[in-house]
Design a protein around this motif. Structure first.
Motif, PDB file in Angstrom:
ATOM      1  N   GLN A  72      14.520   7.964   5.616  1.00 18.81           N
ATOM      2  CA  GLN A  72      14.576   7.648   3.943  1.00 18.81           C
ATOM      3  C   GLN A  72      13.710   6.572   4.057  1.00 18.81           C
TER       4      GLN A  72
ATOM      5  N   LYS B  26       9.938   7.202   4.477  1.00 22.29           N
ATOM      6  CA  LYS B  26       9.540   8.220   3.156  1.00 22.29           C
ATOM      7  C   LYS B  26       9.051   7.522   2.111  1.00 22.29           C
ATOM      8  N   LYS B  27       9.827   6.179   1.648  1.00 23.25           N
ATOM      9  CA  LYS B  27       9.742   5.373   0.327  1.00 23.25           C
ATOM     10  C   LYS B  27       8.438   4.638   0.971  1.00 23.25           C
TER      11      LYS B  27
ATOM     12  N   ASP C  79       5.381   6.686   0.271  1.00 25.09           N
ATOM     13  CA  ASP C  79       4.822   6.810  -1.217  1.00 25.09           C
ATOM     14  C   ASP C  79       4.462   5.306  -1.722  1.00 25.09           C
ATOM     15  N   TYR C  80       5.017   4.216  -1.290  1.00 31.46           N
ATOM     16  CA  TYR C  80       4.662   2.907  -1.794  1.00 31.46           C
ATOM     17  C   TYR C  80       3.232   2.811  -1.380  1.00 31.46           C
TER      18      TYR C  80
ATOM     19  N   SER D 138       7.562  12.015  -9.031  1.00 27.90           N
ATOM     20  CA  SER D 138       8.503  11.870  -8.375  1.00 27.90           C
ATOM     21  C   SER D 138       8.129  10.812  -7.336  1.00 27.90           C
ATOM     22  N   ARG D 139       7.253  10.980  -6.616  1.00 26.10           N
ATOM     23  CA  ARG D 139       6.516  10.152  -5.800  1.00 26.10           C
ATOM     24  C   ARG D 139       6.305   8.771  -6.241  1.00 26.10           C
TER      25      ARG D 139
ATOM     26  N   GLU E 117       7.700   7.199  -8.584  1.00 31.83           N
ATOM     27  CA  GLU E 117       9.176   6.543  -8.784  1.00 31.83           C
ATOM     28  C   GLU E 117       9.646   6.251  -7.493  1.00 31.83           C
ATOM     29  N   ASN E 118       9.470   7.122  -6.306  1.00 31.33           N
ATOM     30  CA  ASN E 118      10.230   6.857  -5.143  1.00 31.33           C
ATOM     31  C   ASN E 118       9.407   5.587  -4.361  1.00 31.33           C
TER      32      ASN E 118
ATOM     33  N   SER F 270      12.535   0.238  -5.041  1.00 33.82           N
ATOM     34  CA  SER F 270      13.025   1.456  -4.345  1.00 33.82           C
ATOM     35  C   SER F 270      12.784   1.313  -2.761  1.00 33.82           C
TER      36      SER F 270
END
Length: 479
Positions: free
Chosen positions: A164, A167-168, A171-172, A257-258, A260-261, A266
């Motif tokens: 997790q 994944k974040k 995207d970050y 979605s990405r 925001e993630n 996050s």
């Protein structure tokens, strides 16, 4: 009882009940759509164009895996090499000013790109390491700790927390790219929907651009989720538009979605969850939130992404050409390059890929390098602390000499080299073999098996890296 299903009057002497009664239903009958077969899981509809080849015992056909990974490998094999397309483009533009079929802007873009390819030995090293860093998102001490913790932990909760966080972080670290996708997708939407709706969407897009430029992620998300998405949802419900706009809206929802993630909050929340595990907390050594962000923002990947001028210049040149600034053959070459980039950089491929086009001693050299850093995972195979085997595949096209395939395998200081050369170089194979051994020795390495031979056919990626076919190294998400 009347024949309720008959569409015509019955024919004397002809019994409709006997029709098809003696025709057996066979799974191999091409006239039968999706016949039941106890050895397979059938689709719920009548489509039978599945991607598999049948069964493993039929004929001489090789067994294929019914997965997206197999589809990807097939596309990879069918995609023209970028070296060939780059050779066409750069040779075409070498010394070009402005001629028929070429606009002035494209000539300037290509001129800047060609100037970047003129390198000496030191510049080549920097260019190579920049591409390596740019292609290694999860590099450094932090991700080495997480990788080791994931491999050694048996707790599903710990593994899930690590995935997790990764994944974040992905995207970050892709924030600028996602922001570009949002603006590009919405701009296309304003043109894909009727003008009466596009004129209403356009001010929202302009406002979104202002918020993104100001770094106001919360304000941008509020506008996207509170105004833009409801507006597009109402448009789809009212018009039932099933065309291009629906595809663009689906892609927009994914990018939102990405976005925001990948927010900072996050990312830190996922990091706090990592610290909740006692084993991971000890390994991370009490890393603070500020130290984590500073570490991630100053990583080699972040710096390389900012300074990757070659990719940016190539992208601008491709955009200019595909917008009508070049002749048809040049546009086709750029399309091949873009297609190759999209396939070669796919998440399905467990290899590092590096592109090396350059001008060396007055000759144009076009090369692709594929790297598997764990060609042989010795730690998993019970071989102690022995160094992992690393394997490299070079595909090189040298102006005036021809096309080469080079496979380099290293384990510690020992290096094995296989060179597959064009016919005009084959008579000098012994000389090349001796020079390669000398180069390895001069650089403190041990020359193992060094072979030079004439190329019969170009090597395939899957042939050099057979591990990518193993289940644990591939991705099967076919449904």
């Amino acid at each position: 009882m009347p024949d309720l299903l008959g569409v015509t009057n019955p024919v004397p002497g002809h019994d409709n009940n006997n029709v098809n009664r003696n025709m057996p239903v066979s799974p191999n009958d091409p006239r039968i759509q999706n016949a039941p077969d106890p050895t397979r899981v059938s689709r719920p509809d009548n489509r039978t164009e599945r991607q598999d080849t049948g069964d493993s015992t039929g004929g001489n056909q090789a067994l294929r895996y019914d997965s997206n990974f197999a589809s990807f490998l097939q596309r990879l094999m069918n995609t023209p090499g970028m070296s060939q397309s780059l050779s066409t483009i750069l040779a075409f533009y070498e010394g070009t000013v402005v001629s028929s079929g070429i606009e002035e802007g494209l000539a300037s873009e290509m001129g800047a790109l060609l100037n970047m390819l003129k390198m000496d030995e030191s510049q080549l090293g920097k260019f190579l390491f920049s591409q390596l860093a740019n292609g290694t998102r999860f590099g450094g001490a932090l991700f080495a700790i997480l990788r080791d913790a994931y491999s050694s932990s048996n707790a599903e909760s710990v593994r899930s927390s690590i995935l997790q966080f990764l994944k974040k972080y992905s995207d970050y670290s892709s924030t600028s790219h996602i922001q570009g996708n949002l603006l590009r997708g919405l701009t296309r939407l304003t043109r894909a929907i009727p003008a009466s709706y596009g004129s209403q969407l356009l001010p929202m897009v302009s406002r979104l651009e202002e918020l993104l430029n100001a770094g106001d992620r919360a304000g941008a998300l509020k506008l996207l989720q509170g105004s833009i998405l409801p507006f597009l949802s109402a448009y789809t419900s009212k018009t039932n538009d099933m065309g291009l706009s629906r595809t663009l809206i689906s892609m927009l929802a994914l990018d939102i979605s990405r976005y925001e993630n990948g927010s900072e909050d996050s990312l830190l929340q996922a990091f706090h969850q990592l610290n909740g595990s006692p084993g991971l907390r000890d390994r991370l050594g009490g890393l603070s939130d500020e130290a984590l962000l500073r570490l991630l923002n100053s990583s080699s990947f972040a710096k390389a992404a900012e300074g990757d001028q070659f990719a940016a210049q190539l992208t601008r040149a491709a955009y200019s050409a595909l917008q009508g600034g070049a002749a048809n053959e040049v546009q086709e070459a750029f399309r091949n390059i873009i297609a190759a980039f999209l396939v070669n950089e796919s998440v399905h491929m467990p290899l590092n890929h590096i592109l090396l086009p350059l001008e060396w001693d007055g000759k144009m050299v076009f090369s692709e390098m594929w790297v598997d850093p764990d060609a042989e995972e010795n730690m998993k195979r019970g071989r102690g602390e022995r160094d992992n085997t690393q394997r490299f595949l070079f595909k090189i096209d040298i102006q005036g000499l021809g096309f080469f395939d080079i496979v380099l395998t290293s384990q510690g200081e020992r290096v094995d080299v296989q060179v597959f050369c064009p016919e005009k170089v084959a008579p000098f194979s012994q000389l090349v073999q001796g020079e390669l051994s000398r180069i390895l020795t001069d650089n403190g390495l041990t020359a193992g098996a060094v072979q030079v031979q004439r190329m019969d056919r170009p090597l395939t990626i899957s042939g050099v890296f057979p591990r990518i076919f193993e289940g644990e190294n591939s991705i099967n998400v076919k449904i």
